[in-house]
Design a protein around this motif. Structure first.
Motif, PDB file in Angstrom:
ATOM      1  N   ARG A  18       2.492 -76.421 -10.577  1.00  0.00           N
ATOM      2  CA  ARG A  18       2.966 -75.034 -10.555  1.00  0.00           C
ATOM      3  C   ARG A  18       1.790 -74.104 -10.302  1.00  0.00           C
ATOM      4  N   HIS A  19       1.989 -73.118  -9.418  1.00  0.00           N
ATOM      5  CA  HIS A  19       0.905 -72.180  -9.118  1.00  0.00           C
ATOM      6  C   HIS A  19       1.494 -70.825  -8.737  1.00  0.00           C
ATOM      7  N   GLN A  20       0.973 -69.769  -9.356  1.00  0.00           N
ATOM      8  CA  GLN A  20       1.367 -68.415  -8.963  1.00  0.00           C
ATOM      9  C   GLN A  20       0.362 -67.882  -7.955  1.00  0.00           C
ATOM     10  N   VAL A  21       0.869 -67.447  -6.813  1.00  0.00           N
ATOM     11  CA  VAL A  21       0.020 -67.032  -5.700  1.00  0.00           C
ATOM     12  C   VAL A  21      -0.751 -65.770  -6.069  1.00  0.00           C
ATOM     13  N   ILE A  22      -2.062 -65.805  -5.826  1.00  0.00           N
ATOM     14  CA  ILE A  22      -2.915 -64.654  -6.140  1.00  0.00           C
ATOM     15  C   ILE A  22      -3.094 -63.759  -4.906  1.00  0.00           C
ATOM     16  N   ARG A  74      -0.600 -66.578   3.262  1.00  0.00           N
ATOM     17  CA  ARG A  74      -0.976 -67.933   3.684  1.00  0.00           C
ATOM     18  C   ARG A  74       0.232 -68.866   3.654  1.00  0.00           C
ATOM     19  N   LYS A  75       0.086 -70.000   4.339  1.00  0.00           N
ATOM     20  CA  LYS A  75       1.149 -70.997   4.355  1.00  0.00           C
ATOM     21  C   LYS A  75       1.109 -71.831   3.070  1.00  0.00           C
ATOM     22  N   VAL A  76       2.280 -72.333   2.700  1.00  0.00           N
ATOM     23  CA  VAL A  76       2.385 -73.162   1.492  1.00  0.00           C
ATOM     24  C   VAL A  76       1.416 -74.331   1.560  1.00  0.00           C
ATOM     25  N   ARG A  77       1.369 -75.005   2.717  1.00  0.00           N
ATOM     26  CA  ARG A  77       0.502 -76.178   2.858  1.00  0.00           C
ATOM     27  C   ARG A  77      -0.956 -75.829   2.590  1.00  0.00           C
ATOM     28  N   GLN A  78      -1.414 -74.690   3.124  1.00  0.00           N
ATOM     29  CA  GLN A  78      -2.819 -74.287   2.960  1.00  0.00           C
ATOM     30  C   GLN A  78      -3.136 -74.023   1.489  1.00  0.00           C
ATOM     31  N   ILE A  79      -2.217 -73.376   0.780  1.00  0.00           N
ATOM     32  CA  ILE A  79      -2.454 -73.070  -0.632  1.00  0.00           C
ATOM     33  C   ILE A  79      -2.486 -74.352  -1.459  1.00  0.00           C
TER      34      ILE A  79
END
Length: 306
Positions: free
Chosen positions: A9-13, A19-24
């Motif tokens: 689980r990750h909340q986007v900063i 950015r793309k999901v894959r890159q994150i």
């Protein structure tokens, strides 16, 4: 972890906005290409704010990415389980650390097809209703005791192996050696190779593979020393070979010039007593220690009486 999946689980900063999901996922969790292939082959494994998305989807700051990564369940037969006693020092959904006794092989081989630590680990998990492929992150010789780490899934194994490459994973060993080591600390830097093709015995040689061992002298006796050692590289028999080459073979290590019969040691007096690692999911560092096993503690008592 449940139902054969590892939960991420990750909340986007703010810095990740757009950015793309894959890159994150690649930057945040260091997913490998193989892991991304598994996600593409499994529907509904990647969600943003509770909705299914593609790995190529672009997302915004504040969005919550959740990934359910498939684990090993259903992948092959694994190692045959056998009821072998285990000393579990730590276990969670992602890894397990055992305190290995001397005299047991870590993984089945042609010479030791059963009765190994891996067989006992498979049984331990079977009793808990779990299935995992056996993924040792580190290995110990049959007659070396101490802490040994196994990952429970491919992601954890890859993460921990990368730690070792970057030298963020710390291991320390204790060894009783013959003779008085005069240096308080030092570095043993000598390439290692087999003495001959097909031999299990190694030696220091200019045409070997780079090997570096650090040591600190802990105690001295009349004809022996206790050293604390850490590995910069992880070659087979590295500590044993380096100490023998130094002129201070490990007590009981007959393969590399040590003897132990007079002191009651029938194996090399080498113990993996400390490790420190960064957890693959929480990414928090934690450390564990293991005290000397009975035979090495007895050896120390005998040395104290000389």
């Amino acid at each position: 972890m449940g139902n054969g999946h590892i939960a991420f689980r990750h909340q986007v900063i703010k810095e990740e906005d757009g950015r793309k999901v894959r890159q994150i996922l690649s930057n945040r969790f260091r997913f490998s290409r193989r892991m991304f292939r598994r996600l593409r082959n499994e529907n509904g494994m990647v969600k943003v704010n509770g909705e299914n998305v593609f790995l190529t989807s672009r997302i915004m700051a504040g969005d919550v990415i959740e990934v359910a990564m498939p684990t090993d369940e259903g992948e092959g037969e694994g190692t045959p389980p056998q009821p072998i006693p285990l000393d579990v020092k730590y276990e969670d959904d992602d890894l397990i650390i055992l305190n290995k006794p001397p005299g047991i092989v870590v993984h089945p081989t042609r010479r030791h097809p059963e009765g190994t630590l891996a067989n006992g680990l498979a049984y331990h998990w079977q009793e808990r209703g779990e299935f995992h492929l056996i993924r040792p992150v580190t290995r110990l010789d049959r007659d070396t005791s101490g802490l040994i780490l196994f990952a429970k899934h491919a992601y954890g194994h890859a993460f921990l192996a990368k730690q070792m490459e970057k030298r963020r994973y710390q291991r320390e060993y204790l060894a009783f050696v013959h003779g008085r080591v005069e240096q308080e600390k030092g570095i043993l830097d000598g390439p290692i190779r087999r003495v001959e093709e097909g031999s299990i015995i190694r030696k220091v040689s200019f045409d070997g593979v780079r090997a570096v061992t650090h040591f600190i002298r802990v105690r001295q006796w009349k004809n022996a020393s206790l050293l604390r050692l850490s590995l910069e590289t992880g070659r087979t028999h590295q500590i044993r070979v380096h100490l023998s080459h130094m002129g201070h073979p490990i007590i009981g290590d007959e393969m590399y010039g040590g003897s132990g019969e007079e002191l009651g040691m029938n194996r090399q007096a080498l113990h993996a007593g400390f490790l420190s690692l960064i957890h693959p999911l929480s990414e928090e560092r934690f450390s564990l220690e293991s005290s000397l096993p009975e035979d090495m503690a007895t050896l120390q008592e005998k040395l104290d009486k000389e």
